[in-house]
Design a protein around this motif. Structure first.
Motif, PDB file in Angstrom:
ATOM      1  N   HIS A  52      29.615  -4.389  22.039  1.00  0.00           N
ATOM      2  CA  HIS A  52      28.174  -4.164  21.875  1.00  0.00           C
ATOM      3  C   HIS A  52      27.589  -5.270  21.010  1.00  0.00           C
ATOM      4  N   LYS A  53      26.543  -5.900  21.482  1.00  0.00           N
ATOM      5  CA  LYS A  53      25.956  -7.049  20.789  1.00  0.00           C
ATOM      6  C   LYS A  53      24.552  -6.769  20.265  1.00  0.00           C
ATOM      7  N   SER A  54      24.100  -5.552  20.374  1.00  0.00           N
ATOM      8  CA  SER A  54      22.729  -5.248  19.983  1.00  0.00           C
ATOM      9  C   SER A  54      22.708  -4.414  18.706  1.00  0.00           C
ATOM     10  N   GLU A  55      21.580  -3.798  18.460  1.00  0.00           N
ATOM     11  CA  GLU A  55      21.344  -3.060  17.224  1.00  0.00           C
ATOM     12  C   GLU A  55      22.154  -1.764  17.154  1.00  0.00           C
ATOM     13  N   VAL A  56      22.510  -1.375  15.936  1.00  0.00           N
ATOM     14  CA  VAL A  56      23.152  -0.084  15.694  1.00  0.00           C
ATOM     15  C   VAL A  56      22.394   0.618  14.567  1.00  0.00           C
ATOM     16  N   ARG A  57      22.601   1.923  14.491  1.00  0.00           N
ATOM     17  CA  ARG A  57      21.935   2.720  13.473  1.00  0.00           C
ATOM     18  C   ARG A  57      22.838   3.882  13.095  1.00  0.00           C
ATOM     19  N   PHE A  58      22.679   4.361  11.869  1.00  0.00           N
ATOM     20  CA  PHE A  58      23.436   5.505  11.384  1.00  0.00           C
ATOM     21  C   PHE A  58      22.462   6.633  11.058  1.00  0.00           C
ATOM     22  N   ASP A  59      22.618   7.758  11.743  1.00  0.00           N
ATOM     23  CA  ASP A  59      21.768   8.935  11.533  1.00  0.00           C
ATOM     24  C   ASP A  59      22.607  10.081  10.981  1.00  0.00           C
ATOM     25  N   ILE A  60      21.918  11.007  10.361  1.00  0.00           N
ATOM     26  CA  ILE A  60      22.539  12.266   9.956  1.00  0.00           C
ATOM     27  C   ILE A  60      21.729  13.374  10.611  1.00  0.00           C
ATOM     28  N   VAL A  61      22.433  14.342  11.191  1.00  0.00           N
ATOM     29  CA  VAL A  61      21.772  15.555  11.648  1.00  0.00           C
ATOM     30  C   VAL A  61      22.328  16.686  10.796  1.00  0.00           C
ATOM     31  N   SER A  62      21.432  17.282  10.039  1.00  0.00           N
ATOM     32  CA  SER A  62      21.759  18.363   9.125  1.00  0.00           C
ATOM     33  C   SER A  62      21.369  19.681   9.781  1.00  0.00           C
ATOM     34  N   VAL A  63      22.308  20.639   9.804  1.00  0.00           N
ATOM     35  CA  VAL A  63      22.028  21.934  10.414  1.00  0.00           C
ATOM     36  C   VAL A  63      22.315  23.018   9.379  1.00  0.00           C
ATOM     37  N   LEU A  64      21.297  23.788   9.057  1.00  0.00           N
ATOM     38  CA  LEU A  64      21.432  24.927   8.163  1.00  0.00           C
ATOM     39  C   LEU A  64      21.411  26.163   9.047  1.00  0.00           C
ATOM     40  N   LEU A  65      22.554  26.813   9.166  1.00  0.00           N
ATOM     41  CA  LEU A  65      22.764  27.865  10.158  1.00  0.00           C
ATOM     42  C   LEU A  65      22.874  29.225   9.484  1.00  0.00           C
ATOM     43  N   LYS A  66      22.038  30.146   9.933  1.00  0.00           N
ATOM     44  CA  LYS A  66      22.093  31.527   9.446  1.00  0.00           C
ATOM     45  C   LYS A  66      22.037  32.437  10.662  1.00  0.00           C
ATOM     46  N   ALA A  67      23.153  33.121  10.905  1.00  0.00           N
ATOM     47  CA  ALA A  67      23.303  33.970  12.090  1.00  0.00           C
ATOM     48  C   ALA A  67      23.016  33.138  13.336  1.00  0.00           C
ATOM     49  N   GLU A  68      22.035  33.530  14.123  1.00  0.00           N
ATOM     50  CA  GLU A  68      21.712  32.770  15.341  1.00  0.00           C
ATOM     51  C   GLU A  68      20.512  31.848  15.141  1.00  0.00           C
ATOM     52  N   GLU A  69      19.973  31.814  13.939  1.00  0.00           N
ATOM     53  CA  GLU A  69      18.846  30.941  13.657  1.00  0.00           C
ATOM     54  C   GLU A  69      19.335  29.721  12.887  1.00  0.00           C
ATOM     55  N   TYR A  70      18.600  28.634  13.022  1.00  0.00           N
ATOM     56  CA  TYR A  70      19.000  27.421  12.315  1.00  0.00           C
ATOM     57  C   TYR A  70      17.782  26.574  11.975  1.00  0.00           C
ATOM     58  N   LYS A  71      17.982  25.722  10.987  1.00  0.00           N
ATOM     59  CA  LYS A  71      16.988  24.714  10.616  1.00  0.00           C
ATOM     60  C   LYS A  71      17.687  23.366  10.776  1.00  0.00           C
ATOM     61  N   LEU A  72      17.091  22.480  11.535  1.00  0.00           N
ATOM     62  CA  LEU A  72      17.683  21.175  11.814  1.00  0.00           C
ATOM     63  C   LEU A  72      16.844  20.079  11.169  1.00  0.00           C
ATOM     64  N   HIS A  91      16.837  15.944  11.344  1.00  0.00           N
ATOM     65  CA  HIS A  91      17.377  14.713  11.917  1.00  0.00           C
ATOM     66  C   HIS A  91      16.865  13.547  11.080  1.00  0.00           C
ATOM     67  N   ILE A  92      17.767  12.909  10.384  1.00  0.00           N
ATOM     68  CA  ILE A  92      17.406  11.802   9.508  1.00  0.00           C
ATOM     69  C   ILE A  92      17.815  10.500  10.196  1.00  0.00           C
ATOM     70  N   GLU A  93      16.821   9.817  10.760  1.00  0.00           N
ATOM     71  CA  GLU A  93      17.097   8.546  11.429  1.00  0.00           C
ATOM     72  C   GLU A  93      17.287   7.445  10.397  1.00  0.00           C
ATOM     73  N   ASP A  94      18.183   6.518  10.729  1.00  0.00           N
ATOM     74  CA  ASP A  94      18.434   5.383   9.850  1.00  0.00           C
ATOM     75  C   ASP A  94      18.717   5.872   8.427  1.00  0.00           C
ATOM     76  N   ALA A  95      19.608   6.860   8.333  1.00  0.00           N
ATOM     77  CA  ALA A  95      19.886   7.555   7.079  1.00  0.00           C
ATOM     78  C   ALA A  95      20.518   6.672   6.016  1.00  0.00           C
ATOM     79  N   PHE A  96      21.289   5.693   6.443  1.00  0.00           N
ATOM     80  CA  PHE A  96      21.931   4.800   5.485  1.00  0.00           C
ATOM     81  C   PHE A  96      22.340   3.540   6.183  1.00  0.00           C
ATOM     82  N   TRP A  97      22.557   2.526   5.395  1.00  0.00           N
ATOM     83  CA  TRP A  97      23.137   1.293   5.900  1.00  0.00           C
ATOM     84  C   TRP A  97      24.489   1.155   5.225  1.00  0.00           C
ATOM     85  N   PRO A  98      25.531   0.934   6.002  1.00  0.00           N
ATOM     86  CA  PRO A  98      26.887   0.940   5.439  1.00  0.00           C
ATOM     87  C   PRO A  98      27.046  -0.037   4.277  1.00  0.00           C
ATOM     88  N   ILE A  99      27.818   0.409   3.323  1.00  0.00           N
ATOM     89  CA  ILE A  99      28.128  -0.420   2.157  1.00  0.00           C
ATOM     90  C   ILE A  99      29.476  -1.082   2.324  1.00  0.00           C
TER      91      ILE A  99
END
Length: 120
Positions: free
Chosen positions: A89-109, A111-119
């Motif tokens: 792959h010669k193009s752009e890359v990105r690191f995202d985090i998807v956080s899921v807070l799950l309670k029974a069958e309900e959830y809060k999501l 999505h954090i785009e471009d969450a960090f740049w690797p150190i």
């Protein structure tokens, strides 16, 4: 299978459905190289996105995304480097985090785009 594994798999399924609904193409799920693992690898608009999914049932110890610490970011970057090399792959890359807070069958999501740049 341990309860935390079931929880993680449910969170990853929720994250995958969310990303697909936004037009991401899921390239890999639980991609491994040696002991390294990336939960989801997706593609959108010419960008390969490496996604860490964190699922929790409560916030007593912080938000799910708080658990993607420097060590985890470095491991994700190592796995990404190998994937990029293998796929040539010669193009752009990105690191995202998807956080899921799950309670029974309900959830809060969160999505954090471009969450960090690797150190280092």
């Amino acid at each position: 299978m341990a309860v935390h594994n079931d929880l993680g798999r449910r969170g990853e399924a929720i994250a995958k459905a969310h990303l697909e609904s936004l037009g991401y193409e899921i390239l890999e799920e639980n991609w491994t190289h040696g002991k390294l693992e990336v939960d989801l690898i997706a593609y959108k608009n010419g960008i390969i996105v490496f996604i860490e999914v964190k699922t929790r049932t409560g916030t007593g110890f912080g938000q799910p995304e708080d658990f993607v610490d420097d060590r985890k970011q470095k491991l994700l970057a190592e796995a990404a480097d190998e994937y990029i090399y293998l796929m040539n792959h010669k193009s752009e890359v990105r690191f995202d985090i998807v956080s899921v807070l799950l309670k029974a069958e309900e959830y809060k999501l969160n999505h954090i785009e471009d969450a960090f740049w690797p150190i280092g």
